[in-house]
Scaffold this motif. Sequence first.
Motif, PDB file in Angstrom:
ATOM      1  N   SER A 124     -92.406 -51.174 -21.821  1.00 21.48           N
ATOM      2  CA  SER A 124     -92.541 -50.222 -20.553  1.00 21.48           C
ATOM      3  C   SER A 124     -93.992 -50.026 -20.443  1.00 21.48           C
ATOM      4  CB  SER A 124     -92.113 -48.721 -20.764  1.00 21.48           C
ATOM      5  OG  SER A 124     -92.780 -48.613 -22.192  1.00 21.48           O
ATOM      6  N   TRP A 125     -94.984 -50.573 -20.925  1.00 18.13           N
ATOM      7  CA  TRP A 125     -96.460 -50.496 -20.821  1.00 18.13           C
ATOM      8  C   TRP A 125     -96.680 -51.548 -19.659  1.00 18.13           C
ATOM      9  CZ3 TRP A 125    -100.523 -47.244 -22.187  1.00 18.13           C
ATOM     10  CH2 TRP A 125    -100.194 -46.359 -23.149  1.00 18.13           C
ATOM     11  N   LEU A 126     -96.073 -52.630 -19.790  1.00 16.33           N
ATOM     12  CA  LEU A 126     -96.356 -53.854 -18.993  1.00 16.33           C
ATOM     13  C   LEU A 126     -95.979 -53.518 -17.531  1.00 16.33           C
ATOM     14  CD1 LEU A 126     -97.971 -56.509 -18.598  1.00 16.33           C
ATOM     15  CD2 LEU A 126     -96.070 -57.791 -19.308  1.00 16.33           C
ATOM     16  N   MET A 127     -94.539 -52.949 -17.688  1.00 12.03           N
ATOM     17  CA  MET A 127     -93.873 -52.755 -16.413  1.00 12.03           C
ATOM     18  C   MET A 127     -94.441 -51.853 -15.775  1.00 12.03           C
ATOM     19  SD  MET A 127     -89.854 -51.474 -16.259  1.00 12.03           S
ATOM     20  CE  MET A 127     -89.569 -50.318 -15.072  1.00 12.03           C
ATOM     21  N   ILE A 128     -95.245 -50.687 -16.457  1.00 14.91           N
ATOM     22  CA  ILE A 128     -95.964 -49.778 -15.482  1.00 14.91           C
ATOM     23  C   ILE A 128     -97.246 -50.296 -14.997  1.00 14.91           C
ATOM     24  CG2 ILE A 128     -97.030 -47.356 -15.667  1.00 14.91           C
ATOM     25  CD1 ILE A 128     -95.058 -46.714 -17.837  1.00 14.91           C
ATOM     26  N   HIS A 129     -98.047 -51.227 -15.661  1.00 15.00           N
ATOM     27  CA  HIS A 129     -99.002 -51.774 -15.355  1.00 15.00           C
ATOM     28  C   HIS A 129     -98.873 -52.555 -13.902  1.00 15.00           C
ATOM     29  CE1 HIS A 129    -102.754 -54.414 -14.978  1.00 15.00           C
ATOM     30  NE2 HIS A 129    -101.836 -55.310 -15.526  1.00 15.00           N
ATOM     31  N   ILE A 130     -98.019 -53.334 -14.266  1.00 17.65           N
ATOM     32  CA  ILE A 130     -97.760 -54.322 -13.121  1.00 17.65           C
ATOM     33  C   ILE A 130     -97.187 -53.632 -11.767  1.00 17.65           C
ATOM     34  CG2 ILE A 130     -96.508 -56.576 -12.268  1.00 17.65           C
ATOM     35  CD1 ILE A 130     -96.504 -57.346 -15.224  1.00 17.65           C
ATOM     36  N   SER A 131     -96.092 -52.978 -11.960  1.00 17.71           N
ATOM     37  CA  SER A 131     -95.600 -52.319 -10.909  1.00 17.71           C
ATOM     38  C   SER A 131     -96.541 -51.180 -10.240  1.00 17.71           C
ATOM     39  CB  SER A 131     -94.228 -51.460 -11.250  1.00 17.71           C
ATOM     40  OG  SER A 131     -94.706 -50.512 -12.422  1.00 17.71           O
ATOM     41  N   THR A 132     -97.565 -50.348 -10.951  1.00 14.93           N
ATOM     42  CA  THR A 132     -98.294 -49.662 -10.346  1.00 14.93           C
ATOM     43  C   THR A 132     -99.384 -50.570  -9.525  1.00 14.93           C
ATOM     44  OG1 THR A 132     -99.441 -49.465 -12.292  1.00 14.93           O
ATOM     45  CG2 THR A 132     -98.058 -47.643 -11.627  1.00 14.93           C
ATOM     46  N   SER A 133     -99.906 -51.572 -10.317  1.00  9.50           N
ATOM     47  CA  SER A 133    -100.985 -52.481  -9.688  1.00  9.50           C
ATOM     48  C   SER A 133    -100.416 -53.113  -8.382  1.00  9.50           C
ATOM     49  CB  SER A 133    -101.222 -53.643 -10.583  1.00  9.50           C
ATOM     50  OG  SER A 133    -101.665 -52.834 -11.727  1.00  9.50           O
ATOM     51  N   PHE A 134     -98.953 -53.406  -8.542  1.00 10.12           N
ATOM     52  CA  PHE A 134     -98.474 -53.946  -6.934  1.00 10.12           C
ATOM     53  C   PHE A 134     -98.155 -53.079  -6.137  1.00 10.12           C
ATOM     54  CE2 PHE A 134     -95.979 -57.599  -8.820  1.00 10.12           C
ATOM     55  CZ  PHE A 134     -97.110 -58.250  -9.199  1.00 10.12           C
ATOM     56  N   LEU A 135     -97.942 -51.562  -6.591  1.00 15.30           N
ATOM     57  CA  LEU A 135     -97.899 -50.697  -5.678  1.00 15.30           C
ATOM     58  C   LEU A 135     -99.288 -50.421  -4.928  1.00 15.30           C
ATOM     59  CD1 LEU A 135     -96.332 -48.235  -4.336  1.00 15.30           C
ATOM     60  CD2 LEU A 135     -97.622 -46.865  -6.162  1.00 15.30           C
ATOM     61  N   GLY A 136    -100.343 -50.672  -5.653  1.00 18.01           N
ATOM     62  CA  GLY A 136    -101.743 -50.242  -5.120  1.00 18.01           C
ATOM     63  C   GLY A 136    -101.990 -51.684  -3.977  1.00 18.01           C
ATOM     64  N   GLY A 193    -102.845 -48.630 -12.544  1.00 19.36           N
ATOM     65  CA  GLY A 193    -102.315 -49.832 -12.913  1.00 19.36           C
ATOM     66  C   GLY A 193    -103.634 -50.536 -13.745  1.00 19.36           C
ATOM     67  N   ILE A 194    -104.874 -50.480 -13.155  1.00 17.80           N
ATOM     68  CA  ILE A 194    -105.972 -50.889 -14.216  1.00 17.80           C
ATOM     69  C   ILE A 194    -106.065 -50.219 -15.379  1.00 17.80           C
ATOM     70  CG2 ILE A 194    -108.252 -51.256 -13.987  1.00 17.80           C
ATOM     71  CD1 ILE A 194    -108.164 -52.390 -11.277  1.00 17.80           C
ATOM     72  N   ALA A 195    -106.038 -48.798 -15.262  1.00 18.20           N
ATOM     73  CA  ALA A 195    -106.039 -48.033 -16.456  1.00 18.20           C
ATOM     74  C   ALA A 195    -104.971 -48.293 -17.643  1.00 18.20           C
ATOM     75  CB  ALA A 195    -106.070 -46.636 -15.981  1.00 18.20           C
ATOM     76  N   VAL A 196    -103.734 -48.567 -17.075  1.00 21.20           N
ATOM     77  CA  VAL A 196    -102.619 -48.885 -17.939  1.00 21.20           C
ATOM     78  C   VAL A 196    -102.864 -50.089 -18.312  1.00 21.20           C
ATOM     79  CG1 VAL A 196    -100.214 -49.243 -18.265  1.00 21.20           C
ATOM     80  CG2 VAL A 196    -101.026 -47.262 -16.989  1.00 21.20           C
ATOM     81  N   GLY A 197    -103.269 -51.176 -17.769  1.00 21.82           N
ATOM     82  CA  GLY A 197    -103.644 -52.603 -18.111  1.00 21.82           C
ATOM     83  C   GLY A 197    -104.685 -52.634 -19.059  1.00 21.82           C
ATOM     84  N   TRP A 198    -105.641 -51.670 -19.127  1.00 22.50           N
ATOM     85  CA  TRP A 198    -106.897 -51.600 -20.222  1.00 22.50           C
ATOM     86  C   TRP A 198    -106.263 -50.888 -21.379  1.00 22.50           C
ATOM     87  CZ3 TRP A 198    -111.729 -48.027 -19.244  1.00 22.50           C
ATOM     88  CH2 TRP A 198    -112.477 -48.374 -20.398  1.00 22.50           C
ATOM     89  N   ALA A 199    -105.623 -50.119 -21.168  1.00 27.39           N
ATOM     90  CA  ALA A 199    -104.927 -49.432 -22.556  1.00 27.39           C
ATOM     91  C   ALA A 199    -104.021 -50.574 -23.170  1.00 27.39           C
ATOM     92  CB  ALA A 199    -104.219 -48.144 -21.982  1.00 27.39           C
ATOM     93  N   THR A 201    -104.080 -53.635 -23.047  1.00 27.12           N
ATOM     94  CA  THR A 201    -104.772 -54.620 -23.551  1.00 27.12           C
ATOM     95  C   THR A 201    -105.285 -54.264 -24.845  1.00 27.12           C
ATOM     96  OG1 THR A 201    -105.362 -55.463 -21.383  1.00 27.12           O
ATOM     97  CG2 THR A 201    -106.534 -56.643 -23.128  1.00 27.12           C
ATOM     98  N   ILE A 202    -105.948 -53.278 -25.058  1.00 25.87           N
ATOM     99  CA  ILE A 202    -106.520 -52.843 -26.001  1.00 25.87           C
ATOM    100  C   ILE A 202    -105.416 -52.583 -27.428  1.00 25.87           C
ATOM    101  CG2 ILE A 202    -107.902 -50.554 -27.331  1.00 25.87           C
ATOM    102  CD1 ILE A 202    -109.051 -50.304 -24.563  1.00 25.87           C
ATOM    103  N   ARG A 203    -104.387 -52.047 -26.839  1.00 23.27           N
ATOM    104  CA  ARG A 203    -103.188 -51.894 -27.789  1.00 23.27           C
ATOM    105  C   ARG A 203    -102.662 -53.018 -28.169  1.00 23.27           C
ATOM    106  NH1 ARG A 203     -99.267 -50.862 -30.350  1.00 23.27           N
ATOM    107  NH2 ARG A 203     -97.278 -49.829 -30.169  1.00 23.27           N
ATOM    108  N   PHE A 204    -102.482 -54.271 -27.455  1.00 22.12           N
ATOM    109  CA  PHE A 204    -101.860 -55.455 -27.885  1.00 22.12           C
ATOM    110  C   PHE A 204    -102.638 -56.456 -28.128  1.00 22.12           C
ATOM    111  CE2 PHE A 204     -98.471 -53.054 -25.701  1.00 22.12           C
ATOM    112  CZ  PHE A 204     -97.350 -53.343 -26.564  1.00 22.12           C
TER     113      PHE A 204
END
Lengths: 271, 449
Positions: A124-136, A193-199, A201-204
């Motif tokens: 779900s992290w990646l899903m949120i990251h990509i979908s919110t970035s695409f929304l952006g 999207g960027i915030a979630v992506g950052w988090a 990336t750090i996590r994985f």
Amino acid sequence: MHVVAYALAAVLYLAASFRYTLRFVRGRSGATANVPLLVYAGVACHVVGVGLYWASFGEPPLVGLGPSLASLALLIALGLAGAALHTAARSIGLILAPVAGFLLVLALAIGIEPMGSVLAFRGSWLMIHISTSFLGYAGWVVAAAAASMYLLQLRQLKHKQLGAIFEFFPPLETLDRLSEWALITGFAGLTLGIAVGWAWTIRFEGGFRWSDPKVVWAILAWSALLLAHWARFSGRRTLRQAALWNVGGFGVVSLAYVVAKIVIPRTGFFL
Amino acid sequence: MTLETEVRRSVRSEVEFKPFVVVGTSYRTAPIEVRERFAFSSTEITDSLAHVLDGGGVSEAALLSTCNRTELYGHLSEPERGIPHIIAMLARQAGELPKPAERYLYVKRGSDAVKHLYRVVSGLDSMVLGETQIQGQVRDAYEAARGLTGQRQAVRAVFNRLFQGALSVGGRVRSETRIAEGAASIPSAAVELARKIFGSLRGRRGMVIGAGDMGELTLQCLVDEGVSSFIVASRNMLRAQKVAEKFGGTSVPFTEFWEKLPETDIVITSTAAPHAMITRDEFRRRMPAKLRSPLFFIDIAIPRDVESAVGDLPNVFLYTIDDLQHIVTANHERRRAEVPKAEAIVEQEVESFWRWYSGLRAVPFIRRLREQAEAVRQLEVDRVLTQLNHLSEGDQERVERLTRDLLKKILHQPTARMRAAAEDGREHDILEAAQYLFGFEEDGRAEDS
């Protein structure tokens, strides 16, 4: 099966583009209520396509260039469908319908299939990251389309050349409001999207890779969007200048994407 | 024209019965001081229609009375009696005129009358080509006529069809052509521009500097579009107060207009000042450095009240009376270019109405045929049911229904064909043949509704 639904959606977007263009070329005043019906039908097919894709592959169409472009096209089409609910804003389909249609056709040409195991979907992290970035990005596409129409309509009104653009394009106020809301949505989406992506990336992956072209491009896009946001909402720029910043920033970021995609080897699934 | 069309048209004109008439006066035949003498108020319309119907010779009627025309449309039962009666009624309404009333009136009959109504409702006969107000005025005339009921019923089947058809023609012309697009007057051009700048004008703030007639007219248009608060600034305070009161705004002395300008969205200037009173330098000095929202100047003064360089400032839109006039002229040209398309629609719809109307000639015959067939059916069913008296009520009802359905199905094709023949103008031969076959002695074509 999902490809058939996507293809049908593309046909409907392109048919809508044709109808919009025809009315514009004929100098008619705005789009009639039945033109966006094709867009609504296209969105319905598109959503069915997403559902079928998800059912087939067990993940939403977010990973891989084809699925990404298809999902971006859906969000843009949704933006258009939302704008078309407001009578005066319907004509923005002149730009957004072809954009959605083109992106979907491009996605179909590339192939709407998930990427291999290396870039496999990771929860779900990646899903949120990509979908919110695409929304952006989708929000920004809508904002830039409205801003470019604003500039053209403004030019007609200022120069007193009241031709097809004057007749067909929405009023300045409508375009400004649309651009404003789309900018807010776009900026919020991309920031999240960027915030979630950052988090993520750090996590994985243990840290942010600043040399990754994807990261550089995302930061560039976010900065340009921030500037467009500032120009529109700070009160220090006229509406025309704000529209110029918006369109200019979008142009630079789009160009950067295309150049990076061509120049940099092995740019991955998105970049 | 093809041979077939020519033959059809000549056959039709031979047999065509045209009991329609329009008697009226318009801006084409009479100056305004005469037209206003022919005008009817809404109560006078009802009384006059009743009078026309009472006078005989007219079976249906509708009266259209606008500032540009007064026209009485009639469906005549006796043309020789009906038309003079309508003319007399209109002449009586006008009273004493410089010339006899007949000199200002025109009379169109038959297809010409129907076509005239269709052209009128489409705005093709309007002073401002393609104007839309006439559609509502024709609808009002139709509704007023429909209001008369009972013995003096002014609208029956024929006028219902005629006026509904007319309103539909008006709609078609406006949706399928561009004849109604673009502003056709200076105030409406100003409103159109304002709407392209601000979208909806509801809640927008306006200001009138100087209060000339054109300024007032433009303000009226803006108020109609939703501009709710406005200020009138004039050197003549009495005049400013009068205009402000008329539209529900506020008046301020002329010298205060600069203070009020930042609160305004739309400014109409129409002073008699000999030089520009709003200059670029003065504007930049007095107004905020960067206007956050648009400001629309409508300068209808000659000489101009606003320096042209003001229009170059960001968020300022400046249109002079010449600019607005150019827009209006371009729109008129565009509207004129749409006339052939609109006329083609009118022709098509007149033809369609006329086909329907011609089809009515078969109605008395069809009615008679059905009555005769029903009488035979009833007689035979009664006879058979007397013999089959053991049948239950339900079974007797089934026999009734069966024979009714059978009769309906048998008569469907001949009646549809007779109606079609009448629509095509071939009813004479067909009905004659049918009369012979069914043994009718009279054709009963007087019935038309």
